[in-house]
Design a protein around this motif. Structure first.
Motif, short mmCIF file in Angstrom:
data_model
loop_
_atom_site.label_atom_id
_atom_site.label_comp_id
_atom_site.label_asym_id
_atom_site.label_seq_id
_atom_site.Cartn_x
_atom_site.Cartn_y
_atom_site.Cartn_z
N GLY A 1 7.28 -61.02 -28.17
CA GLY A 1 8.52 -61.06 -28.93
C GLY A 1 9.42 -59.88 -28.61
N PHE A 2 8.85 -58.68 -28.57
CA PHE A 2 9.62 -57.49 -28.20
C PHE A 2 10.24 -57.65 -26.83
CE2 PHE A 2 7.18 -54.16 -30.96
CZ PHE A 2 7.79 -54.68 -32.09
N GLN A 3 9.48 -58.22 -25.90
CA GLN A 3 9.94 -58.35 -24.53
C GLN A 3 11.06 -59.38 -24.38
OE1 GLN A 3 7.27 -60.17 -21.48
NE2 GLN A 3 7.45 -58.21 -20.44
N ASN A 4 10.93 -60.51 -25.09
CA ASN A 4 11.86 -61.63 -24.89
C ASN A 4 12.96 -61.73 -25.93
OD1 ASN A 4 10.49 -62.89 -22.54
ND2 ASN A 4 8.82 -63.15 -23.98
N LEU A 5 12.68 -61.33 -27.17
CA LEU A 5 13.67 -61.43 -28.24
C LEU A 5 14.29 -60.09 -28.59
CD1 LEU A 5 11.78 -63.85 -30.68
CD2 LEU A 5 13.55 -64.45 -29.02
N GLY A 6 13.53 -59.01 -28.39
CA GLY A 6 13.99 -57.69 -28.82
C GLY A 6 13.23 -57.24 -30.05
N VAL A 7 13.29 -55.95 -30.31
CA VAL A 7 12.56 -55.36 -31.43
C VAL A 7 13.10 -55.85 -32.77
CG1 VAL A 7 11.98 -53.19 -32.60
CG2 VAL A 7 11.87 -53.33 -30.11
N ILE A 8 14.41 -55.84 -32.92
CA ILE A 8 15.01 -56.18 -34.21
C ILE A 8 14.74 -57.63 -34.59
CG2 ILE A 8 17.18 -56.45 -35.48
CD1 ILE A 8 18.25 -54.01 -34.05
N GLU A 9 14.98 -58.57 -33.68
CA GLU A 9 14.79 -59.98 -34.00
C GLU A 9 13.32 -60.29 -34.26
OE1 GLU A 9 16.06 -64.41 -32.28
OE2 GLU A 9 16.85 -62.57 -31.38
N THR A 10 12.42 -59.71 -33.47
CA THR A 10 10.98 -59.92 -33.68
C THR A 10 10.55 -59.37 -35.03
OG1 THR A 10 10.55 -59.79 -31.30
CG2 THR A 10 8.67 -59.47 -32.76
N THR A 11 11.03 -58.18 -35.37
CA THR A 11 10.69 -57.58 -36.66
C THR A 11 11.18 -58.45 -37.81
OG1 THR A 11 10.82 -55.35 -35.70
CG2 THR A 11 10.96 -55.52 -38.10
N MET A 12 12.36 -59.02 -37.67
CA MET A 12 12.88 -59.91 -38.70
C MET A 12 11.98 -61.13 -38.91
SD MET A 12 16.95 -59.84 -37.83
CE MET A 12 17.31 -61.15 -39.00
N ILE A 13 11.55 -61.73 -37.80
CA ILE A 13 10.68 -62.91 -37.90
C ILE A 13 9.36 -62.55 -38.56
CG2 ILE A 13 9.38 -64.61 -36.54
CD1 ILE A 13 11.71 -64.52 -34.50
N LEU A 14 8.82 -61.37 -38.23
CA LEU A 14 7.55 -60.93 -38.82
C LEU A 14 7.66 -60.66 -40.31
CD1 LEU A 14 6.23 -58.58 -35.99
CD2 LEU A 14 5.44 -60.87 -36.57
N LEU A 15 8.89 -60.49 -40.81
CA LEU A 15 9.07 -60.30 -42.26
C LEU A 15 8.61 -61.53 -43.04
CD1 LEU A 15 12.63 -58.68 -42.39
CD2 LEU A 15 10.46 -57.55 -42.86
N MET A 16 8.51 -62.67 -42.38
CA MET A 16 8.08 -63.89 -43.05
C MET A 16 6.58 -63.89 -43.33
SD MET A 16 10.65 -65.76 -43.72
CE MET A 16 9.70 -67.19 -44.22
N GLY A 17 5.84 -62.99 -42.68
CA GLY A 17 4.38 -62.95 -42.83
C GLY A 17 3.88 -62.93 -44.26
N PRO A 18 4.33 -61.97 -45.08
CA PRO A 18 3.85 -61.92 -46.47
C PRO A 18 4.14 -63.19 -47.25
CG PRO A 18 4.98 -59.88 -45.90
CD PRO A 18 5.22 -60.84 -44.78
N PHE A 19 5.29 -63.81 -46.98
CA PHE A 19 5.66 -65.00 -47.73
C PHE A 19 4.86 -66.23 -47.29
CE2 PHE A 19 9.40 -62.19 -47.75
CZ PHE A 19 9.48 -61.97 -49.10
#
Length: 209
Positions: free
Chosen positions: A154-172
């Motif tokens: 994700g970091f490589q293809n989407l970038g750090v910010i976008e990947t981090t945003m997607i990972l925010l869904m983990g807890p939910f």
């Protein structure tokens, strides 16, 4: 390696010695710190609209998990604070290293060296561990490797910010499974946070392209 060793040691010292509510609150700021550091140190991540969307999504997560008992932070929480900062900063280093490593090779080298360092530091008695516990650790490790390698992709293809945003869904996602399988209650603030995070991800992934 130095950053990874440092935040791991501080992280587990924090969860061992500090108040769990304080620990939880400080670690909630990790996605926010990661997004801020990416905006500062990674020129390719300096898209204002993406940066703002990431900040909004991170703030939604913090707001959904914040409780009145989180207000006071003790002095001993410094270890967790440093762990959170170093964990976030490692994401920036990983993004840069992915210019010369593949996600799989980078994670392999990082984890192999960390394993050697921690074996020398703590000398765990692996052979005396119960078989059931060892099996659960192996299963957990397999899922951990998949998670981290996919995160690196994700970091490589989407970038750090976008990947981090997607990972925010983990807890939910965990909360959703808890609701389906254990009939645990869902709260309005969690649902609102999910809506904000999903809209932020959709904006960055589709509307902002």
């Amino acid at each position: 390696i130095v950053v990874a060793v440092s935040w791991n040691v501080l992280y587990y010292q924090g969860i061992q010695k500090e108040n769990l509510a304080e620990f939880e609150l400080i670690m909630l700021f990790s996605p926010l710190a990661t997004i801020m550091l990416a905006g500062i140190f990674l020129p390719a991540e300096r898209d204002l609209s993406v940066f703002v969307a990431g900040m909004v999504a991170s703030a939604a997560l913090i707001a959904s998990r914040f409780r009145h008992h989180h207000v006071k932070i003790s002095r001993i929480a410094k270890k967790t604070l440093w762990a959170m900062i170093l964990l976030s900063f490692e994401s920036i280093l990983i993004k840069e290293l992915l210019l010369v490593f593949t996600p799989v090779s980078l994670y392999f080298v990082r984890t192999a060296v960390l394993a050697i360092v921690f074996l020398l530091m703590y000398k765990p008695k692996i052979l005396s561990m119960a078989k059931e516990a060892f099996a659960l650790i192996i299963i957990s490790a397999i899922f951990g490797v998949l998670q981290m390698v996919l995160k690196y992709y994700g970091f490589q293809n989407l970038g750090v910010i976008e990947t981090t945003m997607i990972l925010l869904m983990g807890p939910f996602i965990v909360y959703a499974f808890s609701y389906v399988y254990f009939n645990e209650k869902l709260y309005k603030r969690d649902m609102a946070a999910v809506a904000v995070i999903v809209l932020s991800i959709l904006y960055v992934s589709f509307w902002n392209k």
